[in-house]
Design an enzyme around this catalytic site. Structure first.
Site, PDB file in Angstrom:
ATOM      1  N   MET A 157       0.851  -1.192   0.000  1.00 16.10           N
ATOM      2  CA  MET A 157       0.000   0.000   0.000  1.00 16.10           C
ATOM      3  C   MET A 157       0.892   1.249   0.000  1.00 16.10           C
ATOM      4  O   MET A 157       0.490   2.312   0.456  1.00 16.10           O
ATOM      5  CB  MET A 157      -0.935  -0.011   1.202  1.00 16.10           C
ATOM      6  CG  MET A 157      -1.886  -1.215   1.160  1.00 16.10           C
ATOM      7  SD  MET A 157      -3.400  -0.980   2.093  1.00 16.10           S
ATOM      8  CE  MET A 157      -2.772  -0.802   3.728  1.00 16.10           C
ATOM      9  N   GLY A 158       2.117   1.083  -0.494  1.00 17.24           N
ATOM     10  CA  GLY A 158       3.027   2.224  -0.578  1.00 17.24           C
ATOM     11  C   GLY A 158       3.620   2.580   0.771  1.00 17.24           C
ATOM     12  O   GLY A 158       3.643   1.764   1.683  1.00 17.24           O
TER      13      GLY A 158
ATOM     14  N   HIS B 228       9.189   0.917   3.031  1.00 20.10           N
ATOM     15  CA  HIS B 228      10.306   0.951   3.982  1.00 20.10           C
ATOM     16  C   HIS B 228      11.205  -0.249   3.698  1.00 20.10           C
ATOM     17  O   HIS B 228      10.946  -1.020   2.752  1.00 20.10           O
ATOM     18  CB  HIS B 228       9.774   0.952   5.420  1.00 20.10           C
ATOM     19  CG  HIS B 228       8.742  -0.125   5.678  1.00 20.10           C
ATOM     20  ND1 HIS B 228       9.061  -1.465   5.695  1.00 20.10           N
ATOM     21  CD2 HIS B 228       7.410  -0.052   5.875  1.00 20.10           C
ATOM     22  CE1 HIS B 228       7.973  -2.169   5.930  1.00 20.10           C
ATOM     23  NE2 HIS B 228       6.950  -1.343   6.029  1.00 20.10           N
TER      24      HIS B 228
ATOM     25  N   HIS C 259       9.607  -3.652   2.963  1.00 13.59           N
ATOM     26  CA  HIS C 259       9.129  -3.859   1.587  1.00 13.59           C
ATOM     27  C   HIS C 259      10.313  -4.130   0.657  1.00 13.59           C
ATOM     28  O   HIS C 259      10.242  -4.976  -0.222  1.00 13.59           O
ATOM     29  CB  HIS C 259       8.409  -2.599   1.072  1.00 13.59           C
ATOM     30  CG  HIS C 259       7.126  -2.308   1.784  1.00 13.59           C
ATOM     31  ND1 HIS C 259       6.933  -1.158   2.511  1.00 13.59           N
ATOM     32  CD2 HIS C 259       5.973  -3.000   1.852  1.00 13.59           C
ATOM     33  CE1 HIS C 259       5.711  -1.158   3.005  1.00 13.59           C
ATOM     34  NE2 HIS C 259       5.104  -2.264   2.629  1.00 13.59           N
TER      35      HIS C 259
ATOM     36  N   GLN D  23      -2.781 -11.849   8.183  1.00 16.00           N
ATOM     37  CA  GLN D  23      -3.059 -11.563   6.770  1.00 16.00           C
ATOM     38  C   GLN D  23      -2.468 -12.676   5.899  1.00 16.00           C
ATOM     39  O   GLN D  23      -3.078 -13.125   4.934  1.00 16.00           O
ATOM     40  CB  GLN D  23      -2.443 -10.212   6.394  1.00 16.00           C
ATOM     41  CG  GLN D  23      -2.356  -9.978   4.904  1.00 16.00           C
ATOM     42  CD  GLN D  23      -1.909  -8.573   4.572  1.00 16.00           C
ATOM     43  OE1 GLN D  23      -2.681  -7.639   4.670  1.00 16.00           O
ATOM     44  NE2 GLN D  23      -0.665  -8.403   4.185  1.00 16.00           N
TER      45      GLN D  23
ATOM     46  N   SER E 154       7.089  -0.645   9.670  1.00 10.64           N
ATOM     47  CA  SER E 154       5.697  -0.562   9.248  1.00 10.64           C
ATOM     48  C   SER E 154       5.486   0.817   8.632  1.00 10.64           C
ATOM     49  O   SER E 154       6.074   1.804   9.094  1.00 10.64           O
ATOM     50  CB  SER E 154       4.786  -0.708  10.477  1.00 10.64           C
ATOM     51  OG  SER E 154       3.486  -0.254  10.181  1.00 10.64           O
ATOM     52  N   SER E 155       4.628   0.871   7.616  1.00 10.10           N
ATOM     53  CA  SER E 155       4.330   2.173   7.003  1.00 10.10           C
ATOM     54  C   SER E 155       3.717   3.112   8.041  1.00 10.10           C
ATOM     55  O   SER E 155       3.889   4.330   7.986  1.00 10.10           O
ATOM     56  CB  SER E 155       3.345   1.996   5.852  1.00 10.10           C
ATOM     57  OG  SER E 155       3.889   1.089   4.926  1.00 10.10           O
ATOM     58  N   ARG E 156       2.991   2.530   8.995  1.00  7.19           N
ATOM     59  CA  ARG E 156       2.341   3.350  10.023  1.00  7.19           C
ATOM     60  C   ARG E 156       3.340   4.024  10.954  1.00  7.19           C
ATOM     61  O   ARG E 156       2.990   4.995  11.635  1.00  7.19           O
ATOM     62  CB  ARG E 156       1.379   2.492  10.849  1.00  7.19           C
ATOM     63  CG  ARG E 156       0.158   2.073  10.077  1.00  7.19           C
ATOM     64  CD  ARG E 156      -0.649   1.047  10.836  1.00  7.19           C
ATOM     65  NE  ARG E 156      -1.577   0.395   9.946  1.00  7.19           N
ATOM     66  CZ  ARG E 156      -2.796   0.824   9.674  1.00  7.19           C
ATOM     67  NH1 ARG E 156      -3.254   1.893  10.278  1.00  7.19           N
ATOM     68  NH2 ARG E 156      -3.571   0.187   8.830  1.00  7.19           N
TER      69      ARG E 156
HETATM   70  O1  PAF Z   1      -0.028  -5.684   3.611  1.00  5.42           O
HETATM   71  C1  PAF Z   1      -0.459  -4.791   2.850  1.00  5.42           C
HETATM   72  O2  PAF Z   1       0.231  -3.828   2.560  1.00  5.42           O
HETATM   73  C2  PAF Z   1      -1.866  -4.902   2.306  1.00  5.42           C
HETATM   74  O3  PAF Z   1      -2.720  -5.457   3.236  1.00  5.42           O
HETATM   75  C3  PAF Z   1      -1.944  -5.658   0.963  1.00  5.42           C
HETATM   76  C4  PAF Z   1      -1.501  -7.102   1.100  1.00  5.42           C
HETATM   77  C5  PAF Z   1      -1.077  -4.953  -0.062  1.00  5.42           C
HETATM   78  C6  PAF Z   1      -3.385  -5.655   0.447  1.00  5.42           C
HETATM   79  O4  PAF Z   1      -3.874  -4.373   0.277  1.00  5.42           O
END
Ligand code: PAF
Length: 281
Positions: A30-31, A34, A37, A153, A185-187
């Site tokens: 989701m962009g 970091h 990713h 997830q 984490s992006s957060r």
């Molecule tokens: O983990 C994430 O960033 C999101 O949940 C994903 C897997 C890209 C789905 O939107």
């Protein structure tokens, strides 16, 4: 690096590559990228001929409008980072591309949506399942890569792939941490300096539980010890701290040392909700 925003151009680009026998790896994101990713991108690149990174903030997985609104959006920076890693393809669709027309499908993953993240974020996993199914159908990767930080997830996506027979190999990549132990984490981008220090508390609570369990304490004792530490010193607001089965993610009441288990935590640091986990062997 090629950047696509619509499905047809992306597929027109990928189809001849696939026909040539090239293997495609997908890193869905989701962009707000970091190092976590980027390590997924590196693994995808080492195992495939072509790596596609999707960047899409999926509205259907947010159960809270404020959270969606505040989610960091850093597309230009993300593209620059991806090109330093040699990522070949980016898919950055709009909402209209991903959710065209009347959307009626909702996904239910049974007990997996009733525990931990599923319990606290109603509808979240239906949204994750939907968007990942769409991405797998659009891109048809040979392999797809996800981070262990979002372990529930990963279980949801594994179930989706098994039950709907998607022809893709999944990888759950170990969590990448800051030197302090804080899971990337992006957060984290939403944390102030002092909140960032407090956020290490999630990992510290997990570490405390892990060592208590490994010292032979019961789960009840280990849990109580961690909760007391969080309340007195932790500086975080606990939502849950659970011990789950490493194969099924079912909630456990005791740790069996001969079986893999996962310690999972969710907590607020100020306004920001973070999750983390460690696998116990
Ligand atoms: O983990 C994430 O960033 C999101 O949940 C994903 C897997 C890209 C789905 O939107």
């Amino acid at each position: 690096m090629k950047v696509f925003t619509d499905i047809t151009s992306l597929q027109n680009f990928l189809l001849p590559k696939r026909r040539q026998g090239l293997q495609v790896g997908l890193v869905p994101t989701m962009g707000a990228l970091h190092q976590g990713h980027l390590s997924l991108i590196r693994q995808a690149k080492s195992e495939n001929d072509l790596t596609v990174c999707s960047i899409y903030i999926n509205p259907t997985q947010f159960n809270n409008a404020g959270d969606l609104e505040k989610y960091p959006r850093t597309l230009e920076l993300d593209l620059a980072l991806l090109s330093t890693q040699g990522c070949e393809v980016v898919f950055a669709p709009t909402d209209h591309t991903m959710y065209v027309g009347n959307q009626l499908i909702r996904l239910d993953f049974g007990y997996l949506t009733q525990i931990m993240e599923g319990r606290y974020r109603q509808g979240h996993f239906s949204g994750v399942g939907l968007v990942v199914a769409k991405l797998l159908n659009i891109i048809k990767p040979n392999r797809a890569y996800f981070g262990q930080k979002d372990i529930q997830q990963f279980f949801i996506i594994r179930q989706l792939v098994r039950e709907l027979a998607f022809d893709v190999e999944l990888t759950c990549h170990p969590t990448v941490r800051e030197p302090s132990g804080l899971a990337m984490s992006s957060r984290n981008q939403r944390l102030s300096e002092s909140e960032r220090e407090k956020a290490v508390g999630l990992f510290q609570a997990l570490a405390l539980c892990e060592s208590a369990l490994k010292n032979g304490e019961s789960w009840k004792m280990a849990h109580q010890r961690a909760v007391e530490w969080i309340e007195t010193e932790g500086g975080i607001r606990l939502e849950y701290l659970e011990l789950a089965d490493g194969d099924t993610l079912e909630i456990l009441t005791e740790w069996n040392q001969n079986k893999q288990a996962v310690l999972c935590i969710a907590a607020f640091v100020g306004e920001v909700r973070l999750i983390d986990n460690v696998i116990l062997f």
